[in-house]
Design a protein around this motif. Structure first.
Motif: not given
Length: 367
Positions: A66-87
């Protein structure tokens, strides 16, 4: 005392959700859209988390799509080196959106499903959603992302365990998590309709043992134990403030998602305090950390290093005192409270109506 760094962050991006699942562990009082952290604020949270030692984040909700900015949020997390999982529930996932998220740095997806029978799944979810989930599963496999299927087990679907495992195999899941309901938030409100009988759980255990042998090396089957029926307390997120932290949609930082239910906790907010200070020195995270807070029988029990005194949120939900021994433990003075609940679950009765999860505040502000 020296506090080791956390390794996991649950990022609850929103409490909005197109589903109304009766077993949802979100708090009954949901956080509105206007109070949510912005994508920029989440980027700062991820940076702080990575600096603190966190290595992976679960992007959850509600429904994070529902977050229209989800891709930006994912990019920010991945950019710090965090492993990202979408639930996700899978509702609203289409190929363009998934490709966008994968390009932004999404590493894996956990999809939920409520039942192997479409009509039953939709009934439990309180919304037509099975077809969307089936489509989402195909997209995830086509994208080549690691794929976990999450199934919350309860009275209405635990007898369909065989079919649910078959569904996970047919949909191409690498991992099927069979998570017996944890009674917080909306699930606590619906406990009478959700709690399975001892006989149902024992049949499910036998089915699980057979299917694990059959599917060894093909599909990983993970069983989250039903502590109400086991007589053992779950180890509370690996221990209160020990390995993970949760950031709620409004920036409130908690040792676990259910801790929002505890009165007087006065949880800090990442808008006002840095994450490292919250983790290391806040009263909230130190309230039940370690063993000094424990009373007997926990204080002198050999299991205290295994279950960490059990779940503080469950202790509060059942006794009104978060510092008491978790009644799920067979050694707890209040264990009769859990036995009584399980005994009542065995009494003959018809299907019980759910109090479906509602998110009126979110809807009023629009999505």
């Amino acid at each position: 005392m020296t506090v080791p760094p956390p390794w996991a962050l649950l990022a609850e991006l929103t409490h909005g959700c197109p589903l109304h699942c009766a077993y949802c562990s979100n708090p009954v009082e949901l956080i509105s859209r206007s109070a949510e952290l912005t994508a920029g604020q989440w980027a700062d949270v991820f940076r702080q988390a990575a600096d603190l030692g966190v290595v992976q984040t679960h992007l959850s909700g509600g429904e994070p799509l529902l977050r229209r900015d989800l891709a930006s949020i994912v990019e920010a997390a991945a950019g710090t080196g965090l492993y990202t999982q979408l639930v996700t529930s899978g509702v609203g996932l289409h190929d363009r959106r998934l490709n966008e998220l994968a390009a932004a740095g999404l590493r894996s997806v956990q999809l939920s499903v409520q039942h192997a029978v479409p009509t039953a799944s939709d009934h439990i979810a309180g919304a037509r959603s099975f077809t969307a989930k089936e489509r989402a599963a195909r997209l995830i496999r086509t994208a080549g992302l690691p794929f976990g299927l999450n199934i919350v087990l309860h009275r209405a679907n635990i007898d369909a365990l065989d079919e649910l495992i078959d569904l996970g195999r047919d949909w191409g899941a690498d991992r099927v998590e069979l998570a017996n309901t944890q009674f917080y938030g909306w699930a606590l409100r619906n406990r009478g309709a959700l709690l399975p009988t001892r006989e149902q759980v024992e049949r499910a255990r036998r089915t699980l043992a057979h299917r694990r042998e059959q599917l060894a090396g093909k599909v990983e089957l993970v069983w989250v134990a039903p502590d109400h029926l086991d007589g053992t307390a779950k180890p509370c997120m690996g221990g209160w403030g020990a390995v993970s932290l949760t950031v709620a949609p409004d920036g409130t930082v908690l040792p676990c998602p259910a801790a929002a239910s505890l009165p007087g906790l006065d949880a800090p907010n990442v808008r006002q305090q840095p994450l490292a200070r919250i983790w290391r020195t806040s009263k909230t995270f130190n309230a039940y950390r370690g063993e000094t807070w424990m009373r007997d029988p926990c204080r002198t029990c050999a299991l205290r290093t295994v279950d960490h005194g059990g779940c503080r949120c469950q202790a509060y939900a059942l006794t009104g005192d978060a510092a008491r021994t978790d009644p799920a433990c067979r050694h707890a003075p209040d264990h009769h409270l859990v036995r009584d609940l399980v005994d009542r679950a065995a009494e003959p009765r018809g299907a019980l109506a759910y109090a479906y999860r509602a998110y009126r505040a979110y809807r009023e502000e629009g999505t």
